[in-house]
Design a protein around this motif. Structure first.
Motif, short mmCIF file in Angstrom:
data_model
loop_
_atom_site.label_atom_id
_atom_site.label_comp_id
_atom_site.label_asym_id
_atom_site.label_seq_id
_atom_site.Cartn_x
_atom_site.Cartn_y
_atom_site.Cartn_z
N GLU A 31 56.06 -60.33 44.39
CA GLU A 31 55.41 -60.96 45.54
C GLU A 31 53.93 -61.16 45.26
O GLU A 31 53.22 -60.23 44.87
N ASP A 32 53.47 -62.38 45.42
CA ASP A 32 52.07 -62.71 45.21
C ASP A 32 51.59 -63.54 46.41
O ASP A 32 51.95 -64.70 46.55
N ASN A 33 50.78 -62.91 47.30
CA ASN A 33 50.29 -63.63 48.48
C ASN A 33 48.84 -64.08 48.33
O ASN A 33 48.18 -64.47 49.29
N GLY A 34 48.34 -64.00 47.10
CA GLY A 34 46.95 -64.41 46.84
C GLY A 34 45.96 -63.28 46.95
O GLY A 34 44.87 -63.34 46.39
N LEU A 35 46.32 -62.23 47.68
CA LEU A 35 45.45 -61.08 47.84
C LEU A 35 46.02 -59.83 47.17
O LEU A 35 45.28 -59.02 46.62
N GLU A 36 47.36 -59.70 47.25
CA GLU A 36 48.03 -58.54 46.65
C GLU A 36 49.18 -59.01 45.76
O GLU A 36 49.80 -60.05 46.01
N TYR A 37 49.43 -58.20 44.78
CA TYR A 37 50.53 -58.47 43.85
C TYR A 37 51.46 -57.26 43.89
O TYR A 37 51.03 -56.14 43.62
N LYS A 38 52.74 -57.49 44.27
CA LYS A 38 53.68 -56.40 44.43
C LYS A 38 54.91 -56.62 43.57
O LYS A 38 55.47 -57.72 43.57
N ILE A 39 55.30 -55.57 42.91
CA ILE A 39 56.51 -55.61 42.07
C ILE A 39 57.48 -54.55 42.58
O ILE A 39 57.11 -53.38 42.79
N TYR A 40 58.73 -54.96 42.76
CA TYR A 40 59.81 -54.04 43.18
C TYR A 40 60.93 -54.15 42.15
O TYR A 40 61.48 -55.23 41.93
N LEU A 41 61.24 -53.04 41.55
CA LEU A 41 62.32 -53.00 40.55
C LEU A 41 63.31 -51.90 40.93
O LEU A 41 62.92 -50.76 41.17
#
Length: 343
Positions: free
Chosen positions: A329-339
């Motif tokens: 997930e990349d909303n321009g402010l935060e980058y989140k990875i779920y594995l």
């Protein structure tokens, strides 16, 4: 002994063939009254079985691989017709000889009836040998195909893993070089951490699977190196839930996600925070990484994520097909990875 090994053994196959031919030899005699079965019937039937067996093995081991499989059909069918005529002729001559020996000359059937008698058994053996051989060829080709696919996957995984190691080392050495330029007291500690990382990469990463605990220690060493380099400029939370001791994982699988967070989540203009969470249960391993996107690279994170992250995506496809879930997930402010890795 393993049942599969027993079935595939030469001894078992030979015994099976003997039993089949013995059954075919006895089959025509089942309709006869045992009191009427003489040595004449046994010799006649036995000789025909020898001819049919010879035809089967000649067709199976010689004619099919030499003529049928290479698509030389005209020669193949010509050879089959020649063999059919030969079997009919030889069987007729032997039957005539047996009639003379057992004084059956006066009761002999007509020539063409006796001559053509083996045609149907030969055609049955012909169809049976073709079916068996083609079935075996299909299974053999499928086995070779799977072996080639496995070899290709093994080669590809080895190549991907070989790319991860130099890429990771390049970043770590840059970090230590930066500390050395600053004449930091943490340089020695960083070298010790690097030696521990190298030990893991040189020895443990060669294995197909490693203890998740070793992978976690590897991540801890990497994070500590980053903390030394950054000197508290970033808030780092590494949270572990569950017991990683008894779980196995592909080595060097998680580090590209962490590496990506440090590469693109560190900013000297704003507050930076990286949260890494590992949750271990009996059913799965869940790995989350969250980081702020530094203003200087906002919106550019996918193009600059490096070979490490691209490689781990491919490794997941190869190693955990249908058993992994990955969302980015990349909303321009935060980058989140779920594995999530299912066990």
């Amino acid at each position: 002994m393993n049942v599969k090994l027993l079935v595939r053994s030469k001894t078992f196959i030979i015994i099976l063939h003997i039993l089949i031919w013995t059954g075919l030899f006895l089959l025509p005699l089942l309709d006869e009254d045992p009191r009427h079965v003489t040595s004449y019937h046994l010799y006649r039937n036995g000789f025909l079985m020898l001819l049919l067996a010879g035809f089967y093995y000649l067709n199976y081991y010689k004619l099919i691989p030499a003529l049928f499989l290479p698509n030389r059909f005209m020669l193949y069918y010509a050879a089959i017709i020649l063999l059919l005529i030969s079997i009919c002729g030889i069987n007729h001559l032997f039957a005539t000889f047996m009639d003379i020996q057992y004084n059956h000359v006066l009761n002999r059937p007509m020539f063409w009836r006796r001559f053509t008698f083996p045609i149907f058994p030969v055609l049955f053996i012909f169809a049976f040998s073709i079916a068996i051989r083609l079935t075996n060829e299909w299974f053999r080709n499928e086995k070779e195909k799977k072996e080639m696919e496995n070899e290709k996957l093994i080669s590809e995984l080895a190549f991907l893993k070989s790319q991860v190691n130099p890429h990771f080392l390049f970043n770590i050495l840059n970090n230590i070089c930066s500390l050395a330029r600053k004449k930091s007291d943490d340089t020695e500690n960083a070298i010790i951490k690097l030696s521990q990382i190298m030990r893991y990469m040189l020895y443990d990463s060669k294995d197909e699977k490693v203890s998740l605990e070793k992978e976690v220690n590897y991540l801890k060493n990497y994070i500590e190196l980053q903390e030394i380099r950054l000197s508290g400029a970033v808030a780092i939370d590494f949270i572990i839930e569950g017991n990683p001791e008894m779980r196995l994982i592909e080595p060097m699988l998680l580090i590209p996600f962490v590496e990506n967070a440090f590469k693109h989540g560190i900013s000297y203009l704003d507050d930076s925070k990286i949260t890494i969470r590992l949750m271990v249960s009996d059913q799965s391993i869940v790995f989350r990484v969250e980081n702020h996107i530094a203003r200087k690279i906002a919106g550019d994170i996918h193009e600059e994520s490096g070979i490490g992250l691209k490689n781990v995506l491919r490794r997941l496809e190869l190693l955990y097909p249908g058993k992994h879930e990955l969302s980015i997930e990349d909303n321009g402010l935060e980058y989140k990875i779920y594995l999530k890795l299912a066990q």
